[in-house]
Design a protein around this motif. Sequence first.
Motif, PDB file in Angstrom:
ATOM      1  N   MET A  59       0.817  -1.198   0.000  1.00  0.00           N
ATOM      2  CA  MET A  59       0.000   0.000   0.000  1.00  0.00           C
ATOM      3  C   MET A  59       0.858   1.257   0.000  1.00  0.00           C
ATOM      4  O   MET A  59       1.894   1.318   0.657  1.00  0.00           O
ATOM      5  CB  MET A  59      -0.884   0.046   1.263  1.00  0.00           C
ATOM      6  CG  MET A  59      -1.853  -1.107   1.416  1.00  0.00           C
ATOM      7  SD  MET A  59      -3.229  -1.051   0.250  1.00  0.00           S
ATOM      8  CE  MET A  59      -4.040   0.473   0.723  1.00  0.00           C
ATOM      9  N   THR A  60       0.410   2.264  -0.746  1.00  0.00           N
ATOM     10  CA  THR A  60       0.948   3.608  -0.640  1.00  0.00           C
ATOM     11  C   THR A  60      -0.101   4.449   0.086  1.00  0.00           C
ATOM     12  O   THR A  60      -1.255   4.488  -0.330  1.00  0.00           O
ATOM     13  CB  THR A  60       1.218   4.219  -2.030  1.00  0.00           C
ATOM     14  OG1 THR A  60       2.142   3.389  -2.729  1.00  0.00           O
ATOM     15  CG2 THR A  60       1.789   5.616  -1.910  1.00  0.00           C
ATOM     16  N   VAL A  61       0.291   5.102   1.177  1.00  0.00           N
ATOM     17  CA  VAL A  61      -0.652   5.884   1.980  1.00  0.00           C
ATOM     18  C   VAL A  61      -0.075   7.270   2.223  1.00  0.00           C
ATOM     19  O   VAL A  61       1.011   7.400   2.778  1.00  0.00           O
ATOM     20  CB  VAL A  61      -0.932   5.208   3.341  1.00  0.00           C
ATOM     21  CG1 VAL A  61      -1.942   6.036   4.133  1.00  0.00           C
ATOM     22  CG2 VAL A  61      -1.452   3.797   3.142  1.00  0.00           C
ATOM     23  N   ASN A  62      -0.785   8.294   1.793  1.00  0.00           N
ATOM     24  CA  ASN A  62      -0.377   9.686   1.996  1.00  0.00           C
ATOM     25  C   ASN A  62      -1.443  10.411   2.808  1.00  0.00           C
ATOM     26  O   ASN A  62      -2.630  10.320   2.494  1.00  0.00           O
ATOM     27  CB  ASN A  62      -0.199  10.405   0.649  1.00  0.00           C
ATOM     28  CG  ASN A  62       0.876   9.764  -0.207  1.00  0.00           C
ATOM     29  OD1 ASN A  62       1.925   9.376   0.303  1.00  0.00           O
ATOM     30  ND2 ASN A  62       0.624   9.641  -1.497  1.00  0.00           N
ATOM     31  N   GLY A  63      -1.004  11.124   3.841  1.00  0.00           N
ATOM     32  CA  GLY A  63      -1.942  11.862   4.675  1.00  0.00           C
ATOM     33  C   GLY A  63      -1.650  13.346   4.676  1.00  0.00           C
ATOM     34  O   GLY A  63      -0.485  13.752   4.727  1.00  0.00           O
ATOM     35  N   ASN A  64      -2.675  14.158   4.620  1.00  0.00           N
ATOM     36  CA  ASN A  64      -2.547  15.609   4.689  1.00  0.00           C
ATOM     37  C   ASN A  64      -2.598  16.010   6.167  1.00  0.00           C
ATOM     38  O   ASN A  64      -3.664  16.070   6.775  1.00  0.00           O
ATOM     39  CB  ASN A  64      -3.683  16.272   3.914  1.00  0.00           C
ATOM     40  CG  ASN A  64      -3.524  17.774   3.802  1.00  0.00           C
ATOM     41  OD1 ASN A  64      -3.026  18.423   4.714  1.00  0.00           O
ATOM     42  ND2 ASN A  64      -3.956  18.315   2.673  1.00  0.00           N
ATOM     43  N   ALA A  65      -1.419  16.293   6.736  1.00  0.00           N
ATOM     44  CA  ALA A  65      -1.322  16.499   8.179  1.00  0.00           C
ATOM     45  C   ALA A  65      -2.174  17.658   8.670  1.00  0.00           C
ATOM     46  O   ALA A  65      -2.910  17.525   9.648  1.00  0.00           O
ATOM     47  CB  ALA A  65       0.132  16.717   8.569  1.00  0.00           C
ATOM     48  N   SER A  66      -2.084  18.795   8.014  1.00  0.00           N
ATOM     49  CA  SER A  66      -2.819  19.959   8.500  1.00  0.00           C
ATOM     50  C   SER A  66      -4.322  19.735   8.435  1.00  0.00           C
ATOM     51  O   SER A  66      -5.061  20.118   9.354  1.00  0.00           O
ATOM     52  CB  SER A  66      -2.417  21.209   7.708  1.00  0.00           C
ATOM     53  OG  SER A  66      -2.681  21.039   6.325  1.00  0.00           O
ATOM     54  N   ALA A  67      -4.789  19.112   7.359  1.00  0.00           N
ATOM     55  CA  ALA A  67      -6.224  18.850   7.229  1.00  0.00           C
ATOM     56  C   ALA A  67      -6.685  17.822   8.254  1.00  0.00           C
ATOM     57  O   ALA A  67      -7.774  17.941   8.832  1.00  0.00           O
ATOM     58  CB  ALA A  67      -6.542  18.366   5.811  1.00  0.00           C
ATOM     59  N   LEU A  68      -5.859  16.809   8.503  1.00  0.00           N
ATOM     60  CA  LEU A  68      -6.199  15.797   9.507  1.00  0.00           C
ATOM     61  C   LEU A  68      -6.204  16.410  10.903  1.00  0.00           C
ATOM     62  O   LEU A  68      -7.081  16.097  11.721  1.00  0.00           O
ATOM     63  CB  LEU A  68      -5.206  14.636   9.435  1.00  0.00           C
ATOM     64  CG  LEU A  68      -5.390  13.673   8.265  1.00  0.00           C
ATOM     65  CD1 LEU A  68      -4.147  12.812   8.074  1.00  0.00           C
ATOM     66  CD2 LEU A  68      -6.617  12.784   8.473  1.00  0.00           C
ATOM     67  N   GLN A  69      -5.249  17.270  11.181  1.00  0.00           N
ATOM     68  CA  GLN A  69      -5.209  17.919  12.494  1.00  0.00           C
ATOM     69  C   GLN A  69      -6.451  18.776  12.713  1.00  0.00           C
ATOM     70  O   GLN A  69      -7.013  18.805  13.806  1.00  0.00           O
ATOM     71  CB  GLN A  69      -3.946  18.771  12.608  1.00  0.00           C
ATOM     72  CG  GLN A  69      -2.673  17.947  12.714  1.00  0.00           C
ATOM     73  CD  GLN A  69      -1.422  18.774  12.533  1.00  0.00           C
ATOM     74  OE1 GLN A  69      -1.451  19.996  12.667  1.00  0.00           O
ATOM     75  NE2 GLN A  69      -0.313  18.126  12.212  1.00  0.00           N
ATOM     76  N   GLU A  70      -6.884  19.463  11.680  1.00  0.00           N
ATOM     77  CA  GLU A  70      -8.090  20.280  11.794  1.00  0.00           C
ATOM     78  C   GLU A  70      -9.326  19.413  11.975  1.00  0.00           C
ATOM     79  O   GLU A  70     -10.222  19.736  12.767  1.00  0.00           O
ATOM     80  CB  GLU A  70      -8.242  21.151  10.547  1.00  0.00           C
ATOM     81  CG  GLU A  70      -9.444  22.084  10.602  1.00  0.00           C
ATOM     82  CD  GLU A  70      -9.537  22.982   9.380  1.00  0.00           C
ATOM     83  OE1 GLU A  70     -10.555  23.693   9.249  1.00  0.00           O
ATOM     84  OE2 GLU A  70      -8.597  22.979   8.557  1.00  0.00           O
ATOM     85  N   ALA A  71      -9.360  18.276  11.262  1.00  0.00           N
ATOM     86  CA  ALA A  71     -10.532  17.407  11.327  1.00  0.00           C
ATOM     87  C   ALA A  71     -10.653  16.686  12.663  1.00  0.00           C
ATOM     88  O   ALA A  71     -11.763  16.482  13.174  1.00  0.00           O
ATOM     89  CB  ALA A  71     -10.479  16.390  10.189  1.00  0.00           C
ATOM     90  N   PHE A  72      -9.490  16.288  13.249  1.00  0.00           N
ATOM     91  CA  PHE A  72      -9.534  15.457  14.450  1.00  0.00           C
ATOM     92  C   PHE A  72      -9.042  16.169  15.704  1.00  0.00           C
ATOM     93  O   PHE A  72      -9.067  15.601  16.786  1.00  0.00           O
ATOM     94  CB  PHE A  72      -8.738  14.169  14.218  1.00  0.00           C
ATOM     95  CG  PHE A  72      -9.362  13.272  13.188  1.00  0.00           C
ATOM     96  CD1 PHE A  72     -10.430  12.453  13.500  1.00  0.00           C
ATOM     97  CD2 PHE A  72      -8.890  13.274  11.887  1.00  0.00           C
ATOM     98  CE1 PHE A  72     -11.017  11.644  12.550  1.00  0.00           C
ATOM     99  CE2 PHE A  72      -9.468  12.468  10.911  1.00  0.00           C
ATOM    100  CZ  PHE A  72     -10.550  11.658  11.246  1.00  0.00           C
ATOM    101  N   GLY A  73      -8.605  17.413  15.557  1.00  0.00           N
ATOM    102  CA  GLY A  73      -8.261  18.224  16.717  1.00  0.00           C
ATOM    103  C   GLY A  73      -7.014  17.801  17.458  1.00  0.00           C
ATOM    104  O   GLY A  73      -6.891  18.075  18.659  1.00  0.00           O
TER     105      GLY A  73
END
Length: 303
Positions: free
Chosen positions: A270-284
């Motif tokens: 698997m290749t998995v890329n995460g958008n850190a800033s967007a994830l931080q905003e979504a999950f606090g």
Amino acid sequence: MSAISAAGSQMSNLLPARSTPSTATDVFVKKADTTTASGFSPSSKVELSDRAKALMAKAEQEHAVASQLAAHLAGRGRNSAIVNPLPMTQAAENGGVPMKPSAYGKASDGIAAVKEWAKSDVFRNAANAVADDQVRALVRDGKLSELPALDDDQLSQLSEAERNIYGTVKSLQGLYGSMPKTMDQALADRKQVVLEAYPDEINRMRSGLASGTLKKEDGWEDIIASREAELTAARQGTMKIHAVNDSNLIQSKGEFTVAHDANGWSARGMTVNGNASALQEAFGTKNMQVGSSPYTGDYVITW
């Protein structure tokens, strides 16, 4: 815009399969800015679950502090672990493809299964060391006998095409076998890694700082603090897993391909890329680990 990425690994060798992941998994790790304008890292790989990583952590106990932790910081950590094969299973015919109704574990049975598969057109590409959709689906769904490790004498009983089938299926079985099958398992695997590996890892980082091998200005105190926070969450049972079905947060791609060269067999999952800033905003929270599995879809673990 920052990015986080799941750990990567590549299987190599068949006796037994081994894995060499890159552990650039945390948003606080200092590394070169390779993010795109959208905030995603373009080159992060994930191929083994946290269950496999737990074994890797155990295997790394004797590695030198400096070389291992410096590799962590650079995002090029190289760990290795034996991935033990599952028991062999009795093959039965189903449309020309041996299936697995009951368990057994002899190498001779594995050889017989491969020879039987070689008679089926389903494995024509595997005979050329190419994993196609048919074989991937059979392995993913657990419909092929689990292959045992074979030594050189046993492998010599197979033709070149049969050895290619063996290597292709065995490599894929290592990948799919280590993927979490449920969200609960993905979370449990992560907890296991943290509980088993982090205490020693934290102690080694602290020792490296005390001895001067690791430099405070490189951000190791922040890394230790983050590890300690995750360890506390694992011990207190406050880690949570969240399904993610938003390409603005996580983008994943299942490859599940194999390759064979003079150094042995390798496989990519698997290749998995995460958008850190967007994830931080979504999950606090900035404390998170992204992941994906063909059985679960994308997810993020937070603490």
